[in-house]
Design an enzyme around this catalytic site. Structure first.
Site, PDB file in Angstrom:
ATOM      1  CG  ASP A 446      -1.811 -38.223  19.219  1.00 27.35           C
ATOM      2  OD1 ASP A 446      -0.577 -38.200  19.140  1.00 27.35           O
ATOM      3  OD2 ASP A 446      -2.453 -37.700  20.146  1.00 27.35           O
ATOM      4  CG  ASP A 514       0.874 -33.279  24.255  1.00 24.57           C
ATOM      5  OD1 ASP A 514       0.093 -32.883  23.372  1.00 24.57           O
ATOM      6  OD2 ASP A 514       1.035 -34.479  24.533  1.00 24.57           O
TER       7      ASP A 514
HETATM    8  C1  GLA Z   1      -1.568 -36.932  22.887  1.00 22.53           C
HETATM    9  C2  GLA Z   1      -1.775 -35.585  22.213  1.00 22.53           C
HETATM   10  C3  GLA Z   1      -2.722 -34.755  23.018  1.00 22.53           C
HETATM   11  C4  GLA Z   1      -4.030 -35.503  23.171  1.00 22.53           C
HETATM   12  C5  GLA Z   1      -3.802 -36.857  23.801  1.00 22.53           C
HETATM   13  C6  GLA Z   1      -5.074 -37.674  23.811  1.00 22.53           C
HETATM   14  O1  GLA Z   1      -0.872 -36.791  24.072  1.00 22.53           O
HETATM   15  O2  GLA Z   1      -0.562 -34.933  22.002  1.00 22.53           O
HETATM   16  O3  GLA Z   1      -2.933 -33.509  22.398  1.00 22.53           O
HETATM   17  O4  GLA Z   1      -4.627 -35.642  21.912  1.00 22.53           O
HETATM   18  O5  GLA Z   1      -2.810 -37.587  23.114  1.00 22.53           O
HETATM   19  O6  GLA Z   1      -4.903 -38.917  24.384  1.00 22.53           O
END
Ligand code: GLA
Length: 691
Positions: A446, A514
């Site tokens: 990420d 997301d």
């Molecule tokens: C980001 C990702 C999510 C999740 C969060 C965790 O927002 O896109 O899918 O993994 O971080 O903190």
């Protein structure tokens, strides 16, 4: 295929349906000749011999015709290359020579100590272009701007239309189209990563539809800041120039003996409309960009929406049992397993399992998941640090910052300076140790904030950090992949904030958004599919009402069929799902596994775009095809319109595996397939097999 004229001044690259030609003019200027339908070398030479159009005073003879416009001399367009030394700015280059390696053409120019090489390579119908700069001279050269390529479109009677994929967090890759007008349209990112705001892709057409007409597309392979400028020049000619970095104010400085290679800017011509262009982009990426694209991606479970930061070994074990029971193949523990990470306020940077939550490390859970017959994956965010972490307390100077200025926090975190070798080495050790500590098959990588204070005190201007962060990220991924060849990686950046051909060449899939609302996803996926294939497009089924965004209520059917258009995942809180829901989920997962080869390796046809009523996609692989259809809202009691299928043999018959009905290919192609969907948020899957 690459062909070269006998006089060594005209070059033509050809793919299955298209050609791309360029020519060195009498004055040593490199001119763009042709990009479009397939032509021969003789055609290209004839084109090169045509007299030039007349130019009026105040206009440049070169603007709009050059393959790669540099700054300086009789040019007024936006330069692709802008450099300066202590003495002068701009480039006056002379052609030195061309050479080839395989099907790659290299055209080499020189301006004093600076050697400039333009690279062209045709892969399928995609032209890959990039530029290398070698400073052979004694003086440093400051590179203000070095685009990867400038693309020139042919003259057309009708006005050009620009398509782009815009967005923001939780609303990425939405297709928008508008007429191009005189002047420039600039998209990009000045955020240090590719960004949610635009995928680095544009397409231009005059009258194309989904399945007909010429479409020109360009896509950049770079995961840092970037810029694509589409210009309609005074004579109506259109050029598209793009590359790394947003500004013209200093990409990097090349010391004597140093070199720089730009990322690839790829271009594709198709006369099969937007659908044909997408299929060509997908085939190219599966063949040349995405690692191991012939291996289908497993169905995964991800814990993020189910458990957020509140995780424990036991609770993950419960989720794993339920995931295994519905047919999940890869179980991924998201954020919250490491350091003191019990919220987003602490722990980033400390990549050892949290001893309270995982007293014996990750191995017991990983072994348990393995024993349940699944692969095991984890979430990391290596390029970041929370100020509340062991790492930051030990190395406050390892982050990007400007001396004496505030360190801006987003989500309570700062960006590590990956241009520093010690930082890269620390991350390598942490991640290598982690991947060696347990049977880990998958890493969701990420990146949850943009650059704001991108400084490196002590380093001279212009700072390489913008470029070297990306290179450092790539190098780290490459090294980890080489050391742990069985591990698959997903590129995530708060959803779809880092999706481009560069990251795609070293990851196995991407987290699309997301936003897991199954209706919003249809538009996001529609845009995404313009350029990238379903094989990399991760999509999860989450809870209803939707917990992340909008509280929308939708059936498991609608949620599954929406997510089955990509790499299926499940992200709901399975501990709360009823036995009936789990049993239904199991059926959907099994159905997905049956259609997976078609979705992940087949040709995509977008039958109807998501615009409120019925929308649908179709995948075709060999003798099989599958249609996924979604009805947003039925109105006036009208039946859903029949879906005219594509890519079938009109003389063959097809049996629908869902209904047992036999359909004639010609009827499906010309009159369509009826889908039984009604009410709101309904969906259907129809599989057809040639008999
Ligand atoms: C980001 C990702 C999510 C999740 C969060 C965790 O927002 O896109 O899918 O993994 O971080 O903190």
């Amino acid at each position: 295929m690459l062909e070269i004229a006998e006089n060594g001044r005209t070059w033509i690259l050809s793919g299955p349906t298209s050609s791309y030609a360029l020519h060195l003019g009498a004055e040593g200027e490199l001119l763009h000749l042709h990009w479009g339908a397939r032509i021969s070398l003789a055609d290209a030479e004839a084109l090169a011999a045509r007299p030039e159009p007349k130019y009026w005073p105040f206009e440049s003879q070169l603007d709009g015709r050059e393959e790669y416009p540099v700054e300086g001399g009789p040019r007024f367009t936006r330069p692709a290359l802008s450099v300066r030394t202590d003495e002068r700015r701009g480039t006056e280059w002379t052609f030195e020579r061309y050479d080839t390696e395989g099907d790659e053409l290299r055209l080499r120019f020189r301006d004093g100590g600076l050697a400039i090489t333009l690279h062209h390579r045709m892969r399928h119908d995609v032209v890959e272009r990039w530029v290398t700069l070698d400073n052979d001279g004694p003086e440093p050269v400051e590179v203000l701007r070095a685009d990867s390529a400038t693309w020139t479109l042919p003259d057309r009677e009708d006005a050009w239309r620009l398509s782009q994929l815009h967005g923001r967090w939780a609303a990425e890759s939405r297709l928008t189209q508008a007429p191009l007008t005189y002047g420039e349209k600039v998209i990009g990112s000045r955020r240090g990563h590719t960004g949610h705001q635009h995928l680095p892709w544009v397409a231009l057409d005059t009258d194309a539809t989904e399945e007909r007409g010429e479409v020109y597309g360009c896509a950049l392979g770079w995961s840092g800041s970037w810029r694509i400028a589409v210009a309609q020049l005074p004579d109506a000619r259109v050029q598209i120039t793009g590359g790394a970095g947003y500004d013209d104010s200093g990409l990097l400085s090349l010391a004597a003996g140093e070199s720089f290679a730009t990322p690839v800017f790829a271009g594709l011509w198709s006369d099969g409309g937007f659908g044909g262009a997408s299929r060509a982009w997908h085939a190219y990426q599966r063949a040349y960009v995405i690692p191991d694209a012939d291996q289908d991606r497993p169905v995964l479970f991800n814990s993020w929406e189910a458990t957020n930061f509140d995780i424990s070994e036991e609770q993950q074990g419960t989720l794993a049992r339920r995931a295994a029971a519905i047919g999940v193949e890869l179980f991924v523990v998201d954020d919250g397993w490491f350091g003191t990470r019990t919220s987003d306020r602490a722990g980033l940077g400390d990549w050892a399992p949290n001893p309270d939550r995982f007293p014996s490390g990750l191995k017991p859970l990983a072994d348990y998941v393995c024993a349940l017959g699944m692969q095991f994956g984890i979430w990391v965010e290596p390029e970041m640090v929370n100020p509340d972490s062991e790492l930051y307390r030990a190395h406050p100077d390892w982050v990007q910052y400007q001396a004496g200025r505030k360190r801006t926090e987003f989500r309570n975190q700062l960006v590590l300076n990956l241009a520093r070798e010690d930082v890269r080495e620390y991350l390598w050790e942490q991640l290598d140790t982690l991947l060696s500590s347990a049977p880990i098959d998958y890493v969701k990588w990420d990146f949850n904030r943009c650059f704001t204070d991108a400084g490196w005190p002590g380093e001279p201007y212009p700072q390489r950090l913008w470029v070297d962060h990306v290179r450092g990220f790539y190098a780290l991924l490459d090294r980890l992949r080489a050391a742990h060849p069985g591990v698959a990686f997903e590129s995530c950046s708060g959803g779809g904030g880092r999706i481009d051909l560069g990251v795609m060449s070293r990851t196995d899939q991407v987290w699309t958004s997301d936003n897991t609302d199954p209706l919003d996803r249809l538009a996001i996926q529609h845009g995404f599919s313009q350029i990238h294939p379903a094989r990399v497009m991760a999509a999860w089924v989450t809870d209803s009402p939707n917990t992340q965004l909008n509280g929308r209520v939708s059936s498991l059917r609608f949620r599954f069929v929406s997510a089955m258009a990509g790499v299926l995942g499940v992200g709901g809180d399975l501990a709360e799902w009823t036995e009936e829901e789990l049993a239904e989920a199991h059926e959907w997962v099994e159905l997905y596994k049956r259609i997976r080869p078609l979705v992940q390796r087949g040709d995509l046809y977008r039958l109807r775009a998501p615009r409120g009523g019925l929308s649908a996609v179709q995948y075709v692989l060999g003798d099989e095809t599958v249609v996924l259809a979604w009805l947003q809202a039925q109105q006036y009691g009208e039946s859903a319109p029949a879906l005219r299928l594509r890519g079938l043999d009109p003389t063959a018959s097809y049996e629908c595996l869902e209904t047992g009905e036999v359909h004639r290919g010609a009827v499906l192609l010309h009159h369509g397939l009826r889908v039984d969907v009604r009410g709101d948020l309904d969906a259907a899957v129809l599989r057809l097999r040639r008999i």
